[in-house]
Design a protein around this motif. Structure first.
Motif, PDB file in Angstrom:
ATOM      1  N   PRO A   1       0.910  -1.253  -0.075  1.00 19.81           N
ATOM      2  CA  PRO A   1       0.036   0.120   0.083  1.00 19.81           C
ATOM      3  C   PRO A   1       0.745   1.209   0.080  1.00 19.81           C
ATOM      4  O   PRO A   1       1.852   1.149   0.290  1.00 19.81           O
ATOM      5  N   HIS A   2       0.330   2.474  -0.595  1.00 19.81           N
ATOM      6  CA  HIS A   2       0.860   3.696  -0.491  1.00 19.81           C
ATOM      7  C   HIS A   2       0.625   4.252   0.927  1.00 19.81           C
ATOM      8  O   HIS A   2      -0.433   4.386   1.387  1.00 19.81           O
ATOM      9  N   PHE A   3       1.853   4.774   1.902  1.00 18.39           N
ATOM     10  CA  PHE A   3       1.373   5.165   2.896  1.00 18.39           C
ATOM     11  C   PHE A   3       0.965   6.380   3.045  1.00 18.39           C
ATOM     12  O   PHE A   3       0.567   7.027   4.116  1.00 18.39           O
ATOM     13  N   LYS A   4       0.998   7.423   2.072  1.00 17.41           N
ATOM     14  CA  LYS A   4       0.560   8.662   1.931  1.00 17.41           C
ATOM     15  C   LYS A   4      -0.661   8.850   2.415  1.00 17.41           C
ATOM     16  O   LYS A   4      -1.133   9.803   2.923  1.00 17.41           O
ATOM     17  N   THR A   5      -1.682   7.896   2.228  1.00 20.54           N
ATOM     18  CA  THR A   5      -3.051   7.812   2.450  1.00 20.54           C
ATOM     19  C   THR A   5      -3.341   8.070   3.995  1.00 20.54           C
ATOM     20  O   THR A   5      -4.239   8.869   4.404  1.00 20.54           O
ATOM     21  N   SER A   6      -2.503   7.461   4.870  1.00 23.16           N
ATOM     22  CA  SER A   6      -2.671   7.567   6.364  1.00 23.16           C
ATOM     23  C   SER A   6      -1.510   8.354   6.931  1.00 23.16           C
ATOM     24  O   SER A   6      -1.867   9.123   7.853  1.00 23.16           O
ATOM     25  N   LYS A   7      -0.473   8.035   6.492  1.00 23.52           N
ATOM     26  CA  LYS A   7       0.717   8.865   7.234  1.00 23.52           C
ATOM     27  C   LYS A   7       0.560   8.588   8.679  1.00 23.52           C
ATOM     28  O   LYS A   7       0.944   9.209   9.824  1.00 23.52           O
ATOM     29  N   CYS A   8       0.066   7.428   9.052  1.00 24.54           N
ATOM     30  CA  CYS A   8      -0.359   6.989  10.506  1.00 24.54           C
ATOM     31  C   CYS A   8       0.121   5.784  10.703  1.00 24.54           C
ATOM     32  O   CYS A   8      -0.214   4.691  10.256  1.00 24.54           O
ATOM     33  N   VAL A   9       1.141   5.470  11.626  1.00 22.83           N
ATOM     34  CA  VAL A   9       1.664   4.076  11.932  1.00 22.83           C
ATOM     35  C   VAL A   9       0.685   3.024  12.446  1.00 22.83           C
ATOM     36  O   VAL A   9       0.664   1.561  12.101  1.00 22.83           O
ATOM     37  N   ALA A  10      -0.471   3.444  13.155  1.00 22.48           N
ATOM     38  CA  ALA A  10      -1.146   2.629  13.642  1.00 22.48           C
ATOM     39  C   ALA A  10      -2.104   2.063  12.633  1.00 22.48           C
ATOM     40  O   ALA A  10      -2.500   0.899  12.659  1.00 22.48           O
ATOM     41  N   VAL A  11      -2.361   2.930  11.502  1.00 22.76           N
ATOM     42  CA  VAL A  11      -3.023   2.408  10.339  1.00 22.76           C
ATOM     43  C   VAL A  11      -2.101   1.495   9.737  1.00 22.76           C
ATOM     44  O   VAL A  11      -2.407   0.331   9.058  1.00 22.76           O
ATOM     45  N   ALA A  12      -0.805   1.719   9.574  1.00 23.79           N
ATOM     46  CA  ALA A  12      -0.033   0.898   8.823  1.00 23.79           C
ATOM     47  C   ALA A  12       0.202  -0.418   9.261  1.00 23.79           C
ATOM     48  O   ALA A  12       0.204  -1.539   8.686  1.00 23.79           O
ATOM     49  N   ARG A  13       0.062  -0.547  10.750  1.00 24.53           N
ATOM     50  CA  ARG A  13       0.219  -1.775  11.426  1.00 24.53           C
ATOM     51  C   ARG A  13      -0.977  -2.673  11.017  1.00 24.53           C
ATOM     52  O   ARG A  13      -1.145  -3.909  10.978  1.00 24.53           O
ATOM     53  N   ARG A  14      -2.039  -2.081  10.834  1.00 28.56           N
ATOM     54  CA  ARG A  14      -3.309  -2.805  10.496  1.00 28.56           C
ATOM     55  C   ARG A  14      -3.224  -3.588   9.121  1.00 28.56           C
ATOM     56  O   ARG A  14      -3.822  -4.528   8.962  1.00 28.56           O
ATOM     57  N   GLN A  15      -2.667  -2.442   8.225  1.00 28.46           N
ATOM     58  CA  GLN A  15      -2.352  -3.149   6.906  1.00 28.46           C
ATOM     59  C   GLN A  15      -1.332  -4.126   6.848  1.00 28.46           C
ATOM     60  O   GLN A  15      -1.752  -5.070   6.213  1.00 28.46           O
ATOM     61  N   LEU A  16      -0.365  -4.167   7.565  1.00 27.82           N
ATOM     62  CA  LEU A  16       0.673  -5.368   7.851  1.00 27.82           C
ATOM     63  C   LEU A  16      -0.120  -6.435   8.314  1.00 27.82           C
ATOM     64  O   LEU A  16       0.082  -7.631   7.777  1.00 27.82           O
ATOM     65  N   ALA A  17      -0.951  -6.548   9.208  1.00 22.92           N
ATOM     66  CA  ALA A  17      -1.932  -7.452   9.717  1.00 22.92           C
ATOM     67  C   ALA A  17      -2.683  -8.122   8.867  1.00 22.92           C
ATOM     68  O   ALA A  17      -2.793  -9.268   9.038  1.00 22.92           O
ATOM     69  N   HIS A  18      -3.074  -7.378   7.775  1.00 20.60           N
ATOM     70  CA  HIS A  18      -3.979  -7.944   6.808  1.00 20.60           C
ATOM     71  C   HIS A  18      -3.286  -8.342   5.525  1.00 20.60           C
ATOM     72  O   HIS A  18      -3.549  -8.509   4.378  1.00 20.60           O
ATOM     73  N   GLY A  19      -1.785  -8.623   5.775  1.00 25.74           N
ATOM     74  CA  GLY A  19      -1.114  -9.206   4.610  1.00 25.74           C
ATOM     75  C   GLY A  19      -0.093  -8.113   3.837  1.00 25.74           C
ATOM     76  O   GLY A  19       0.382  -8.621   2.996  1.00 25.74           O
ATOM     77  N   ALA A  20       0.141  -6.953   3.998  1.00 24.20           N
ATOM     78  CA  ALA A  20       0.792  -6.197   3.197  1.00 24.20           C
ATOM     79  C   ALA A  20       2.117  -6.480   3.442  1.00 24.20           C
ATOM     80  O   ALA A  20       2.663  -6.911   4.457  1.00 24.20           O
ATOM     81  N   ILE A  21       3.274  -6.449   2.393  1.00 29.35           N
ATOM     82  CA  ILE A  21       4.306  -7.005   2.445  1.00 29.35           C
ATOM     83  C   ILE A  21       5.498  -5.781   2.763  1.00 29.35           C
ATOM     84  O   ILE A  21       6.504  -5.924   3.222  1.00 29.35           O
ATOM     85  N   GLY A  22       4.876  -4.621   2.671  1.00 27.16           N
ATOM     86  CA  GLY A  22       5.733  -3.331   2.913  1.00 27.16           C
ATOM     87  C   GLY A  22       4.876  -2.100   2.524  1.00 27.16           C
ATOM     88  O   GLY A  22       3.483  -2.317   2.358  1.00 27.16           O
ATOM     89  N   PHE A  23       5.572  -0.973   2.252  1.00 33.22           N
ATOM     90  CA  PHE A  23       4.737   0.103   2.108  1.00 33.22           C
ATOM     91  C   PHE A  23       5.562   0.991   0.900  1.00 33.22           C
ATOM     92  O   PHE A  23       6.789   0.822   0.434  1.00 33.22           O
ATOM     93  N   THR A  24       4.793   1.621   0.029  1.00 26.94           N
ATOM     94  CA  THR A  24       5.242   2.629  -0.774  1.00 26.94           C
ATOM     95  C   THR A  24       5.133   4.014  -0.302  1.00 26.94           C
ATOM     96  O   THR A  24       4.383   4.486   0.490  1.00 26.94           O
TER      97      THR A  24
END
Length: 370
Positions: free
Chosen positions: A44-67
């Motif tokens: 996923p592209h991180f610019k949409t949230s700029k929030c680590v708490a949201v990023a951790r939820r994306q990782l929990a749903h299988g994201a391999i990393g971020f853009t």
């Protein structure tokens, strides 16, 4: 405060940025399933949230990393121990080159490049021992950054001849799909073409002896088409985590999927046909390229769109709602606005509230802002 006790929305100061947690989780689940069905990785592209708490939820749903788009985003994710980051913006200028070398030395970072002019300063700065894994950005129709497909092989040869640079694959952003507006069939066809064009470039590079394991497409409108082109290996949607009025206009989402809203109150009803709210352009995105043609979709306090109301104009701290629905509004009424562009709205805020029902359950920082 972090992990604050539940607070009724009615008690929050307005305006406030809200993220409907159940809607966000549903979006994460659905995109993970869709990209999984395409057989590709999700970055996923991180610019949409700029929030680590949201990023951790994306990782929990299988994201391999971020853009990432900016150095600050890269640094924030590296500090949060995210091990696979793609910086999809050319590092031009001494400050960005120096940052790139420092960030590359930490490991787990890949850089997007599209020309010898961009690559040479980075190669020179990294020659002391830092490797520069890079993807070649290819223009598949947006006509922004990226090399033309028929020049990709020549450009790749030029870049890989430089010290320290190592080609990892190819990347595109099919942002031009938005030009199709409500023509969803045309949008889907354009997304498929973008994916197939990128795959053809990768095959041409391999034919010339280049390793090209990464074939990366990226956009939320294109997430139902470009990743399904045979040979694509990863997808980089961003807005899907929240969706927005723009994505509703493009047919990528329904309003009930939009997780990001701005909480606001009616502050004036002095003039018939107009109601003023306390969310102006400093609380919203005024992105002129958004297909929604509005600043946002006006909803009630529960997040349900209200008929007869349009949000088409704003000053810094005042939003102007117009239409017959204004006759039913009173000073103090609590409303929620689905922004026209989630990413731009995020960048206006320093904090967000996770919301479940009519309760704000957590507050989290938004970082790496301009």
């Amino acid at each position: 405060m972090t992990a604050a006790p539940p607070v009724p929305l009615d008690e929050l100061p307005t305006p406030a940025l809200l993220i409907d947690r159940p809607r966000m989780e549903a979006n994460l689940t659905a995109m993970a399933a869709s990209i999984g069905a395409a057989g590709v990785a999700l970055r996923p592209h991180f610019k949409t949230s700029k929030c680590v708490a949201v990023a951790r939820r994306q990782l929990a749903h299988g994201a391999i990393g971020f853009t990432c788009a900016t150095p600050a985003e890269v640094a924030l994710l590296q500090d949060a121990a995210v091990e696979d980051v793609l910086w999809a913006h050319q590092p031009v200028g001494p400050a960005k080159v120096a940052f790139a070398v420092q960030a590359l030395s930490r490991g787990g970072l890949t850089i997007a490049l599209d020309s010898l002019e961009v690559a040479e300063p980075l190669s020179a700065a990294a020659a002391a021992g830092v490797e520069v894994p890079f993807v070649l950005e290819v223009d598949t129709g947006l006509h922004r950054a990226g090399v033309d497909p028929d020049r990709a092989v020549k450009t790749a040869a030029e870049l890989t001849a430089l010290p320290a640079l190592e080609l990892r694959g190819v990347l595109t952003h099919e942002g031009h799909l938005a030009a199709h507006g409500t023509d969803r069939a045309g949008l889907e066809a354009a997304g498929d073409l973008a994916g197939r064009t990128l795959v053809q470039v990768a095959e041409a590079l391999r034919a010339e002896g280049h390793a090209c394991p990464l074939v990366s497409v990226g956009s939320t409108p294109g997430a139902t088409s470009a990743p399904f082109a045979e040979g694509v290996t990863e997808a980089r949607p961003g807005t899907y985590v929240y969706f927005d009025a723009n994505q509703v206009g493009l047919g990528s989402a329904q309003t009930g999927q939009c997780a990001q809203t701005v909480l606001t109150r009616v502050t004036s009803t002095q003039r018939p046909g107009t109601a003023i709210v306390d969310a102006g352009i400093k609380a919203m995105s005024s992105d002129s390229i958004a297909t929604a043609g509005i600043l946002g979709i006006v909803c009630d306090a529960a997040g349900t769109p209200l008929p007869g109301l349009e949000f088409t104009n704003a000053n810094e701290e005042h939003g102007y709602l117009t239409g017959p629905g204004t006759a039913d509004l009173r000073v103090g009424d609590l409303l929620r606005i689905i922004p026209n562009h989630a990413c731009g709205t995020t960048n206006m805020w320093s904090t967000l509230y996770f919301v479940d029902g009519d309760q704000a359950t957590d507050r989290h920082p938004i970082e790496a802002r301009y």
